[in-house]
Design a protein around this motif. Structure first.
Motif, PDB file in Angstrom:
ATOM      1  N   LYS A 160       0.687  -1.279   0.160  1.00  0.00           N
ATOM      2  CA  LYS A 160       0.073   0.014   0.083  1.00  0.00           C
ATOM      3  C   LYS A 160       0.882   1.231   0.004  1.00  0.00           C
ATOM      4  O   LYS A 160       0.368   2.331  -0.617  1.00  0.00           O
ATOM      5  CB  LYS A 160      -1.075  -0.123   1.067  1.00  0.00           C
TER       6      LYS A 160
ATOM      7  N   ASP B  32       3.882  12.469  -0.639  1.00  0.00           N
ATOM      8  CA  ASP B  32       2.741  11.525  -0.547  1.00  0.00           C
ATOM      9  C   ASP B  32       2.926  10.299   0.753  1.00  0.00           C
ATOM     10  O   ASP B  32       2.172   9.365   0.470  1.00  0.00           O
ATOM     11  CB  ASP B  32       2.640  10.642  -1.970  1.00  0.00           C
TER      12      ASP B  32
ATOM     13  N   LEU C  60       5.882   2.374  -4.028  1.00  0.00           N
ATOM     14  CA  LEU C  60       5.658   2.954  -5.377  1.00  0.00           C
ATOM     15  C   LEU C  60       6.696   2.064  -6.286  1.00  0.00           C
ATOM     16  O   LEU C  60       7.693   1.729  -5.887  1.00  0.00           O
ATOM     17  CB  LEU C  60       6.197   4.587  -5.513  1.00  0.00           C
TER      18      LEU C  60
ATOM     19  N   ILE D  30       4.891   7.968   0.905  1.00  0.00           N
ATOM     20  CA  ILE D  30       5.388   6.698   0.475  1.00  0.00           C
ATOM     21  C   ILE D  30       6.612   6.397   1.214  1.00  0.00           C
ATOM     22  O   ILE D  30       7.549   6.855   1.379  1.00  0.00           O
ATOM     23  CB  ILE D  30       5.884   6.737  -0.833  1.00  0.00           C
TER      24      ILE D  30
ATOM     25  N   LYS E 299       1.478   2.383  -5.737  1.00  0.00           N
ATOM     26  CA  LYS E 299       1.097   3.144  -6.849  1.00  0.00           C
ATOM     27  C   LYS E 299       2.275   2.942  -8.083  1.00  0.00           C
ATOM     28  O   LYS E 299       3.558   2.307  -7.694  1.00  0.00           O
ATOM     29  CB  LYS E 299       1.551   4.518  -6.628  1.00  0.00           C
TER      30      LYS E 299
ATOM     31  N   VAL F 295       4.282   3.972 -11.592  1.00  0.00           N
ATOM     32  CA  VAL F 295       4.883   5.072 -12.339  1.00  0.00           C
ATOM     33  C   VAL F 295       5.389   4.441 -13.619  1.00  0.00           C
ATOM     34  O   VAL F 295       6.841   3.932 -13.463  1.00  0.00           O
ATOM     35  CB  VAL F 295       5.590   6.168 -11.702  1.00  0.00           C
TER      36      VAL F 295
END
Ligand code: TXA
Ligand code: MG
Length: 352
Positions: A267, A318, A270, A320, A294, A296
């Motif tokens: 969760k 964020d 990244l 992370i 996430k 990218v």
């Protein structure tokens, strides 16, 4: 300290000249000015002013043994360069002709006009002639040599936008000049022409392939971890660098065990990857619900280089906690990209 901020995006020549007048005055008075370049934003002081240069180290929290790059304008380039260096080796002239102005820093033997603090007591100096419109105009207009490291707090990813410069340096410098986001996004290539063969100390915007087209006599030892106690030839390369607060790990795809990503990219994490990795893309598409973090994806290493420092900084915003970056090709700008990322990861690699 009150920091003046001026954004020169869409500015007229008249507005820019007003800003250059102000910047020149500040620099001549020993102040600090942040300005855009094509690589990353720079935090500048008059390179010949010892007291002013010391302020750079203070503003960034930079170790004193890490030398600064001196930026000069491209008007009368060789004549200008001669003011700061002892000699211009014949072999370097083709590099100058081909790559200046641009993202190449060349190490020369330095002249006494530059104080020891600028070059951290080295007998050499790195000179760069930037191609960014604002940097070039400021240097040519002021006719000053500007010592400038990247405009970040030491250790953090270099800033490639006006906003990140303000975030790190508001209240620490006299003036921040904003413009477009940096085109290249990674710092300049550094080449030492005082040694034979010429040695690349830091890969960057000018690639090894570009350099090899001009000279066959260029050596780079590769993106490898230093042994304990080993000193890099570019002193700054030994420090923890380019690091967000999150932990960073590289991912090496050997067994194509993409399933491991489900356990890894949880969760608060990244996943970043570059270029076309079809099987990975398919895996991510099919497992959208299972991959919680996430993702990218950059279309290639050029786009990745331009955006990566901003993505690392955004990850901190964020909250992370872990960043996983799929290793990419060490060719073209990929070599510089992998150089920064393996450093940010502290050479931590997970095989999948
Ligand atoms: O693209 C760039 O080069 C940006 C922009 C602002 O021009 N500047 C930049 O500066 O990246 P900085 O200070 O973040 O990185 C300078 C690097 C350091 O690793 C430093 O050790 C190395 O250049 N360096 C500077 N002078 C040197 C010298 N005389 N010999 C060896 N390495 C040198
Ligand atoms: Mg830096």
């Amino acid at each position: 300290m009150e920091t003046i901020k001026v954004n020169l995006i869409n500015s007229s020549l008249e507005e820019r000249k007003k800003t250059y007048d102000l910047a020149t005055k500040i620099l001549k008075n020993g102040g600090l000015v942040i300005f855009p370049t094509e690589t990353v934003y720079g935090l500048g002081a008059l390179a010949t002013d010892e007291v002013a240069v010391e302020k750079i180290f203070k503003a960034k929290g930079r170790p004193q043994d890490n030398p600064l790059i001196v930026h000069i304008g491209d008007d009368n380039i060789l004549e200008n360069l001669n003011k700061y260096v002892k000699e211009i080796p014949d072999g370097s002239k083709a590099l100058i002709k081909k790559f200046w102005p641009g993202p190449l820093t060349i190490i020369f033997k330095k002249n006494d006009i530059l104080p020891d603090v600028t070059t951290a007591n080295l007998s050499t100096v790195g000179i760069r002639v930037p191609s960014n419109l604002i940097a070039k105009e400021l240097l040519n207009y002021s006719k000053l040599p500007i010592a400038a490291p990247s405009a970040n707090i030491s250790g953090r990813p270099s800033p490639t936008t006006f906003k990140r410069c303000i975030e790190d340096m508001d209240g620490r410098v006299d003036l921040i000049i904003g413009y477009d986001n940096s085109e290249i996004g990674l710092e300049s290539t550094i080449i030492d022409v005082t040694v034979t063969p010429n040695e690349v100390l830091r890969p960057g915007g000018i690639t090894l392939e570009d350099l090899n087209k001009i000279s066959k006599d260029v050596y780079f030892k590769g993106n490898i971890r230093l042994k304990d106690g080993e000193k890099p030839r570019a002193p700054g390369m030994k420090y923890r660098h380019y690091s967000p607060k999150a932990s960073v790990s590289m991912i090496r795809i050997t067994n194509k065990d993409y399933g491991k990503l489900i356990e890894t990219v949880t969760k608060d994490s990244l996943l970043i990857y570059f270029g076309e990795i079809k099987e990975l893309e398919n895996f991510i598409a099919f497992n959208k619900e299972n991959i919680l973090g996430k993702v990218v994806h950059f279309k290639d290493e050029i786009e990745g280089s331009k955006e990566i420092f901003e993505v690392l900084r955004q990850a901190d915003d964020d909250h992370i906690s872990s960043i996983y970056i799929v290793e990419t090709k060490e060719s073209g700008i990929g070599l510089a990209l992998m150089n920064r990322l393996t450093k940010a990861s502290g050479f931590t690699t997970i095989e999948i």
